[in-house]
Enzyme design. Structure first.
Site, PDB file in Angstrom:
ATOM      1  N   ARG A  48       7.365  71.918  37.009  1.00  0.00           N
ATOM      2  CA  ARG A  48       6.497  71.708  35.847  1.00  0.00           C
ATOM      3  C   ARG A  48       5.101  71.454  36.348  1.00  0.00           C
ATOM      4  O   ARG A  48       4.730  70.343  36.689  1.00  0.00           O
ATOM      5  CB  ARG A  48       6.999  70.511  35.031  1.00  0.00           C
ATOM      6  CG  ARG A  48       6.126  70.156  33.825  1.00  0.00           C
ATOM      7  CD  ARG A  48       6.722  68.978  33.058  1.00  0.00           C
ATOM      8  NE  ARG A  48       5.870  68.549  31.975  1.00  0.00           N
ATOM      9  CZ  ARG A  48       4.898  67.640  32.118  1.00  0.00           C
ATOM     10  NH1 ARG A  48       4.661  67.074  33.302  1.00  0.00           N
ATOM     11  NH2 ARG A  48       4.158  67.286  31.088  1.00  0.00           N
ATOM     12  N   SER A 119      13.277  71.039  24.534  1.00  0.00           N
ATOM     13  CA  SER A 119      12.895  69.659  24.191  1.00  0.00           C
ATOM     14  C   SER A 119      13.165  69.417  22.718  1.00  0.00           C
ATOM     15  O   SER A 119      12.946  70.302  21.891  1.00  0.00           O
ATOM     16  CB  SER A 119      11.396  69.434  24.441  1.00  0.00           C
ATOM     17  OG  SER A 119      11.076  69.675  25.780  1.00  0.00           O
ATOM     18  N   LYS A 148       2.941  62.686  30.880  1.00  0.00           N
ATOM     19  CA  LYS A 148       2.771  63.784  29.921  1.00  0.00           C
ATOM     20  C   LYS A 148       1.704  63.342  28.933  1.00  0.00           C
ATOM     21  O   LYS A 148       1.950  62.462  28.107  1.00  0.00           O
ATOM     22  CB  LYS A 148       4.079  64.080  29.201  1.00  0.00           C
ATOM     23  CG  LYS A 148       4.017  65.224  28.169  1.00  0.00           C
ATOM     24  CD  LYS A 148       5.385  65.442  27.537  1.00  0.00           C
ATOM     25  CE  LYS A 148       5.376  66.318  26.290  1.00  0.00           C
ATOM     26  NZ  LYS A 148       5.175  67.742  26.562  1.00  0.00           N
TER      27      LYS A 148
END
Ligand SMILES: Cc1ncsc1CCOP(=O)(O)O
Ligand SMILES: C=C1C=NC(C)=NC1=N
Length: 222
Positions: A48, A119, A148
């Protein structure tokens, strides 16, 4: 070559100690951080590359290939966050997409039998993702997270209990601010495992941190 969609039982095993990693999360070379995490026994890896200083273009692809090779050497599946093009280009084992990314149906059509993670923050999102063919759901943030920037409000482990009580049986992984102190309660609340960025990538001893998460997830899911 994979033959058909991954079985639930196998997916639950893979989710036990799920390392999510990108260069912005690493204090040192991402490959070294990953190798230490793999040595500690992480069961699944997601690339990521997001946040300040995230790589792009050719250097992004080069890092993805480098990290994928390390996972392949250890037989640990390698998933790519959001970037379906990249995942297909390097023949990753799957992708993880958010609600805002391409609708899961389209992604499933493009990746075939590869692993598809989605998600979800609500029961409606979870039910839609199940219907659209997700192999697992990433639920969170469970606790406050600094990893995040656009994270939704933390929901606590109760979101997992609610989803299970509502009949969601798909493999679930909790994510968001999870540490070795809280991993147990996340699994007891109904997750099959925990997805972690900073509690592993920022640990003083990465291998030791990873192995503690492994011991906890094995103990809690037995
Ligand atoms: C990618 C993502 N999705 C929800 S919270 C989060 C970040 C988790 O990072 P950390 O484990 O460092 O809190
Ligand atoms: C946002 C996310 C939620 N869950 C997982 C497993 N990965 C992510 N990138």
């Amino acid at each position: 070559m994979r033959s058909g969609r991954i079985e639930d039982a196998r997916m639950r095993q893979l989710l036990q100690t799920y390392l999510v990693i990108g260069s912005p999360n690493c204090r040192e070379e991402p490959l070294r951080v990953l190798e230490e995490g793999l040595a500690g026994g992480v069961t699944l890896v997601q690339f990521r590359e997001k946040g300040p200083g995230a790589l792009t273009g050719e250097s992004l692809r080069a890092l993805a290939l480098q990290l994928q090779a390390a996972c392949r050497r250890r037989g640990v599946p390698f998933l790519v966050n959001d970037d379906v093009e990249l995942a297909l280009a390097i023949n990753a084992d799957g992708v993880h997409v958010g609600q805002e990314d391409e609708v899961a149906v389209r992604v499933r059509a493009r990746i075939g039998d590869r692993i598809l993670g989605v998600s979800a923050h609500t029961l409606a999102e979870a039910e839609a993702a199940v219907h659209h063919g997700a192999d697992y759901l990433g639920i969170g943030p469970i606790y406050p997270t600094a990893s995040k920037a656009d994270a939704e409000a933390p929901q606590g482990p109760g979101i997992l209990r609610m989803l299970r009580a509502s009949g969601i049986t798909l493999p679930l992984v909790g994510i968001g601010g999870i540490t070795t102190e809280t991993a147990g309660e996340v699994i007891r609340a109904g997750a099959d495992g925990v997805a972690v960025i900073s509690a592993i990538t920022q640990a003083a001893n990465i291998r030791e941190a990873a192995s503690r998460f492994v011991a906890i997830s094995v103990a809690e899911s037995s």
